[in-house]
Design an enzyme around this catalytic site. Sequence first.
Site, mmCIF file in Angstrom:
data_model
loop_
_atom_site.group_PDB
_atom_site.id
_atom_site.type_symbol
_atom_site.label_atom_id
_atom_site.label_comp_id
_atom_site.label_asym_id
_atom_site.label_seq_id
_atom_site.Cartn_x
_atom_site.Cartn_y
_atom_site.Cartn_z
ATOM 1 N N HIS A 183 0.602 -2.342 -6.641
ATOM 2 C CA HIS A 183 1.431 -1.125 -6.656
ATOM 3 C C HIS A 183 1.155 -0.309 -7.923
ATOM 4 O O HIS A 183 0.993 0.912 -7.865
ATOM 5 C CB HIS A 183 2.920 -1.506 -6.622
ATOM 6 C CG HIS A 183 3.492 -1.657 -5.250
ATOM 7 N ND1 HIS A 183 3.039 -2.607 -4.376
ATOM 8 C CD2 HIS A 183 4.498 -0.990 -4.615
ATOM 9 C CE1 HIS A 183 3.739 -2.516 -3.247
ATOM 10 N NE2 HIS A 183 4.626 -1.538 -3.357
ATOM 11 N N HIS B 146 6.233 -9.406 -9.735
ATOM 12 C CA HIS B 146 5.149 -9.510 -10.707
ATOM 13 C C HIS B 146 5.693 -9.826 -12.098
ATOM 14 O O HIS B 146 6.838 -9.485 -12.428
ATOM 15 C CB HIS B 146 4.337 -8.212 -10.782
ATOM 16 C CG HIS B 146 3.541 -7.925 -9.547
ATOM 17 N ND1 HIS B 146 2.356 -8.569 -9.253
ATOM 18 C CD2 HIS B 146 3.761 -7.067 -8.517
ATOM 19 C CE1 HIS B 146 1.878 -8.123 -8.104
ATOM 20 N NE2 HIS B 146 2.717 -7.213 -7.628
#
Length: 333
Positions: free
Chosen positions: A195, A249
């Site tokens: 992303h 993450h």
Amino acid sequence: MLGIFTGAGVHFSSINFPLIDRKNEKDFRMREVQLGSHTVKSHGYTVARTHMHDWLILILLVLIEIILYIIHPFYRFVGKDMMTDLRYPLKSNSVPVWAVPVYAVLLPIVIFLFVYFRRRDVYDLHHAVLGLLFSVLVTAVITDAIKNAVGRPQPDFFWRCFPDGKDVYDQLGNVICHGEKNVIKEGHKSFPSGHTSWSFAGLGFLSLYLSGKIKAFDRAGHVAKLCLVFLPLLFASLVGISRVDDYWHHWEDVFAGGLIGLTISTFCYLQFFPPPYHPEGWGPYAYFRSLEESSAGTQADNAQDTCNVQSTEAQVKNEEGQSCHGCIGFSIG
């Protein structure tokens, strides 16, 4: 192609030495009134055909990216003592996957189209779109290749691996996951953040493009222009932060993803456009090359007309018993 002249009125051809020639800068500005002569309709096919191999490479990058998405990442050893940092809750994405290409690709293209309808410059539109797609796809391939090679578990890996909360390990202490295969597969793709890298690749390119178009670094001291330049980067940063907040993450993943995207976008932008701080950073190299070629053609036509006039005068003088010395390349029999 223009040559290199020495002596009085020294200048270097901007075809051989791009954007060094300052002597013809005023002439370039005057030629801005010619905008609209290179449109998608008149020159779009020619420009696209010139970069045919680049578009084929883009297709190849798409195929590589599909393969990297399908194959399994490296399933590294995950022991029980490692689960302390991998027990974060499994949450949904604050920024859904489908939204990433919308703001990282489609939004910049809409802005490129807006600029095109204002300037009618097919070089700017084509190179901006091509550079953006290269930026995003090269970043995607690099990101997913590293993801698969590293295989780092995500912060929520425990609940991906053991959705019922009951952890199981083999005799070596490695996890024996009993969750959904696709969920577990995604759980091994933490480093770097996709992303974030996509966001900085697309929006980083857009930031460079806008800084060139509004001449943010023209030394006039208009700090307000920087707000427009930093806005895409701020949005990309917030996307990266959301990846940490969603526990998809680690912060190192986000930092690495942002660095990859921003680096690739810079390289791709400079392949087609001068640096934003350059006096001609508002247009692509191809546009100025077109102006230079047009100027060279005009000069050649003027030289030919002058030579024809001189030849006519020479013929008159020859009839009067005089020789012509003013027109090189023409001889009087």
